[in-house]
Design an enzyme around this catalytic site. Sequence first.
Site, PDB file in Angstrom:
ATOM      1  N   LYS A   1       0.947  -1.102   0.126  1.00  0.00           N
ATOM      2  CA  LYS A   1      -0.057   0.085   0.038  1.00  0.00           C
ATOM      3  C   LYS A   1       0.840   1.196   0.171  1.00  0.00           C
ATOM      4  O   LYS A   1       1.633   1.517   0.979  1.00  0.00           O
ATOM      5  CB  LYS A   1      -0.901   0.042   1.356  1.00  0.00           C
TER       6      LYS A   1
ATOM      7  N   GLU B   1       8.910  -0.153  11.639  1.00  0.00           N
ATOM      8  CA  GLU B   1       9.835   1.102  11.328  1.00  0.00           C
ATOM      9  C   GLU B   1       9.214   2.372  12.014  1.00  0.00           C
ATOM     10  O   GLU B   1       8.255   2.896  10.987  1.00  0.00           O
ATOM     11  CB  GLU B   1      10.534   1.092  10.367  1.00  0.00           C
TER      12      GLU B   1
ATOM     13  N   GLU C   1       7.473  14.312  17.846  1.00  0.00           N
ATOM     14  CA  GLU C   1       8.315  14.189  16.319  1.00  0.00           C
ATOM     15  C   GLU C   1       7.571  15.348  15.421  1.00  0.00           C
ATOM     16  O   GLU C   1       6.311  15.261  15.462  1.00  0.00           O
ATOM     17  CB  GLU C   1       7.910  13.029  15.533  1.00  0.00           C
TER      18      GLU C   1
ATOM     19  N   CYS D   1      12.312  10.174   9.347  1.00  0.00           N
ATOM     20  CA  CYS D   1      12.409   9.547  10.769  1.00  0.00           C
ATOM     21  C   CYS D   1      13.910   9.705  11.333  1.00  0.00           C
ATOM     22  O   CYS D   1      13.907   9.857  12.587  1.00  0.00           O
ATOM     23  CB  CYS D   1      12.023   8.249  10.579  1.00  0.00           C
TER      24      CYS D   1
HETATM   25  P1  NAD Z   1       1.475   7.561   8.803  1.00  0.00           P
HETATM   26  O1  NAD Z   1       1.606   6.426  10.035  1.00  0.00           O
HETATM   27  O2  NAD Z   1       0.429   8.290   8.821  1.00  0.00           O
HETATM   28  O3  NAD Z   1       1.137   6.499   7.456  1.00  0.00           O
HETATM   29  C1  NAD Z   1       1.959   5.481   6.819  1.00  0.00           C
HETATM   30  C2  NAD Z   1       1.040   4.412   6.090  1.00  0.00           C
HETATM   31  O4  NAD Z   1       0.161   3.900   7.001  1.00  0.00           O
HETATM   32  C3  NAD Z   1       0.440   4.963   5.066  1.00  0.00           C
HETATM   33  O5  NAD Z   1       0.332   4.556   3.785  1.00  0.00           O
HETATM   34  C4  NAD Z   1      -1.070   5.358   5.689  1.00  0.00           C
HETATM   35  O6  NAD Z   1      -1.976   5.165   4.628  1.00  0.00           O
HETATM   36  C5  NAD Z   1      -0.943   4.028   6.310  1.00  0.00           C
HETATM   37  N1  NAD Z   1      -2.416   3.941   7.450  1.00  0.00           N
HETATM   38  C6  NAD Z   1      -2.742   4.708   8.007  1.00  0.00           C
HETATM   39  N2  NAD Z   1      -3.406   4.329   8.810  1.00  0.00           N
HETATM   40  C7  NAD Z   1      -3.519   3.041   8.726  1.00  0.00           C
HETATM   41  C8  NAD Z   1      -4.251   1.948   9.509  1.00  0.00           C
HETATM   42  N3  NAD Z   1      -5.016   2.457  10.647  1.00  0.00           N
HETATM   43  N4  NAD Z   1      -3.617   0.786   9.436  1.00  0.00           N
HETATM   44  C9  NAD Z   1      -2.573   0.445   8.668  1.00  0.00           C
HETATM   45  N5  NAD Z   1      -2.221   1.735   7.661  1.00  0.00           N
HETATM   46  C10 NAD Z   1      -2.448   2.712   7.872  1.00  0.00           C
HETATM   47  O7  NAD Z   1       2.759   8.023   8.536  1.00  0.00           O
HETATM   48  P2  NAD Z   1       3.320   9.167   7.543  1.00  0.00           P
HETATM   49  O8  NAD Z   1       2.789  10.431   8.027  1.00  0.00           O
HETATM   50  O9  NAD Z   1       3.061   8.691   6.059  1.00  0.00           O
HETATM   51  O10 NAD Z   1       4.983   9.089   7.735  1.00  0.00           O
HETATM   52  C11 NAD Z   1       5.610   9.749   8.625  1.00  0.00           C
HETATM   53  C12 NAD Z   1       5.909   8.761   9.902  1.00  0.00           C
HETATM   54  O11 NAD Z   1       6.616   7.743   9.443  1.00  0.00           O
HETATM   55  C13 NAD Z   1       6.748   9.553  10.961  1.00  0.00           C
HETATM   56  O12 NAD Z   1       6.382   9.278  12.363  1.00  0.00           O
HETATM   57  C14 NAD Z   1       8.190   8.930  10.646  1.00  0.00           C
HETATM   58  O13 NAD Z   1       9.104   9.074  11.436  1.00  0.00           O
HETATM   59  C15 NAD Z   1       7.780   7.552  10.227  1.00  0.00           C
HETATM   60  N6  NAD Z   1       8.757   7.046   9.206  1.00  0.00           N
HETATM   61  C16 NAD Z   1       9.700   6.134   9.973  1.00  0.00           C
HETATM   62  C17 NAD Z   1      10.730   5.524   9.220  1.00  0.00           C
HETATM   63  C18 NAD Z   1      11.441   4.466   9.919  1.00  0.00           C
HETATM   64  O14 NAD Z   1      12.069   3.727   9.064  1.00  0.00           O
HETATM   65  N7  NAD Z   1      11.722   4.259  10.972  1.00  0.00           N
HETATM   66  C19 NAD Z   1      10.973   5.973   7.910  1.00  0.00           C
HETATM   67  C20 NAD Z   1      10.303   6.793   7.302  1.00  0.00           C
HETATM   68  C21 NAD Z   1       8.941   7.443   8.065  1.00  0.00           C
END
Ligand code: NAD
Length: 503
Positions: free
Chosen positions: A175, A248, A383, A282
């Site tokens: 996704k 992650e 964050e 992140c």
């Molecule tokens: P998010 O958690 O809002 O969304 C991530 C993904 O999850 C999207 O595809 C979203 O549509 C999906 N999603 C949303 N609700 C869901 C649910 N209930 N069940 C399953 N999937 C769902 O994150 P974002 O705003 O896209 O990205 C930013 C976040 O990601 C920050 O917290 C950042 O630190 C983290 N991040 C972590 C890493 C790492 O490797 N540790 C890398 C990049 C980003």
Amino acid sequence: MTTSTATPAVTRLRWSSTDPADQFTVHDPATGEAIATLQGAGPQQVDAAVRAAHAAQQNWRRRSHAERGAVLRRIADTIREHAAEIAAIETSDNGKPTSQAEGFDLAASAAIFDLFAGSITTPPSAAAQNGPLLDVTTLEPYGVIGAIVPFNWPPIHTAGKLAPALAVGNAVVLKPPEQAPLSVLRLIELIEEIVPDDVVHVVPGRGPVGAALAAHRLVGKISFTGAPATGVSVLKTAADNLTPALLELGGKNPFIVFDDADLDSAVPWLIEGGYFNQGEACTAASRLLVQDTVYDEVADRVARAVRRLTVGDGADPATHVGPLVTSEQQRRVLDYLDIGRAEGAVLHAQAELPADPRLAGGYYVPPTLLTQVAPTMRVANEEIFGPVVTMIRFRDEDEAVRIANGTPFGLVAGVFSGNHQRALRTADAVRAGLVFINHYNRAAVGVPFGGTGASGYGREHAHETLHEFGYSKSLRIPNGLGPIPRWQPSLDVTATPERKEPR
Ligand code: NAD
């Protein structure tokens, strides 16, 4: 992909539903203009995609390591051939400078496929003569991997999930992020031409599509990258089927500068650490911890560099910092600046916003340095995920470590000191999955990547990652070197049991 004539054109994909409620629009963050409307998947399409992947995986898992490795290598080559094209697409929906998309995201994505093309030819399997038995342990694919990707490095996260999953013999249903799906869709389109057996599927949509994927009982493992709160939700959903998950999550990473550090080196690394990718990382160096004897000097140096950053359209080669991904993300980060000031932080320096009227509707936030930040403030703990560095003062090594470990996160850290014993002691004491000493180079393909605490668990981008995408299965085979001991030798099951005559 097929498109209708409406504006923006509604793009339909293989697993699009027909429900208008599943449509979503993608904007160019540089201008705020709508650039695409996608028809997302609904629960039925998620189910169908998982079933298709599940059926296809039976064939894929039986292919030799050499065959799977060759496929991954071809994907790496294809990414390199199309890097400029995909980078431009990534800029168009994510906003980041195209040079960063091409030089960092696409280069890392190709490197990840190359890495696992090589890794799978020496899979983590083991065989040992163990008394009268030959024990052989192999790595079994989970079946279908449910991969959920965030908006900030869409190609890297796609590669980081697909490459090891395919290497081990899994199928994948992925996704993409709803804010910035276009680079992923192009990447998958290219990948589908290379990967046989129909093992890669993409289900576009918002959060509920990810939730439906996480809830599917034919998903053998979830690989999720995103915010901690979403990770918790994914884990709760997965718990109903006891589906394991690799998570992650976020970071609030300390960048520690001691007074014996080489500031000519530390400051440029901080600028890259804090503002690269608009700080939507992140791994962003979002907490600058500086020893009080050099605090003012570092603040001045960082401020001078921040003011020199060029903010603008990511497609413009002169741009250092692009717009944030959406207007919501822009609002969220601007709110944090207000929260920080209300808490007593000082807005020490900001870069200029673009003056070009064409960019007036873009989602820009000025790269900002907040000083006089106390470790207890919200801006020092939550964050922000934007181009904001919070600068905190410390007296000595113990206090630096205490502050560094004072948030629930534990992803990466930077330590800058001219005394290597102090740097190593500090690195040892800091809770993080990855510590950079006297640099902050995050292009670390081949090194285990992941965090602890609220930053999640599991490790990506390294040989050990193969274990995240497969489970050990052991065969115990008699080797003819002796009798195989039994633990109930007195129980004679070969004797004819006494028959009870029916009455
Ligand atoms: P998010 O958690 O809002 O969304 C991530 C993904 O999850 C999207 O595809 C979203 O549509 C999906 N999603 C949303 N609700 C869901 C649910 N209930 N069940 C399953 N999937 C769902 O994150 P974002 O705003 O896209 O990205 C930013 C976040 O990601 C920050 O917290 C950042 O630190 C983290 N991040 C972590 C890493 C790492 O490797 N540790 C890398 C990049 C980003």
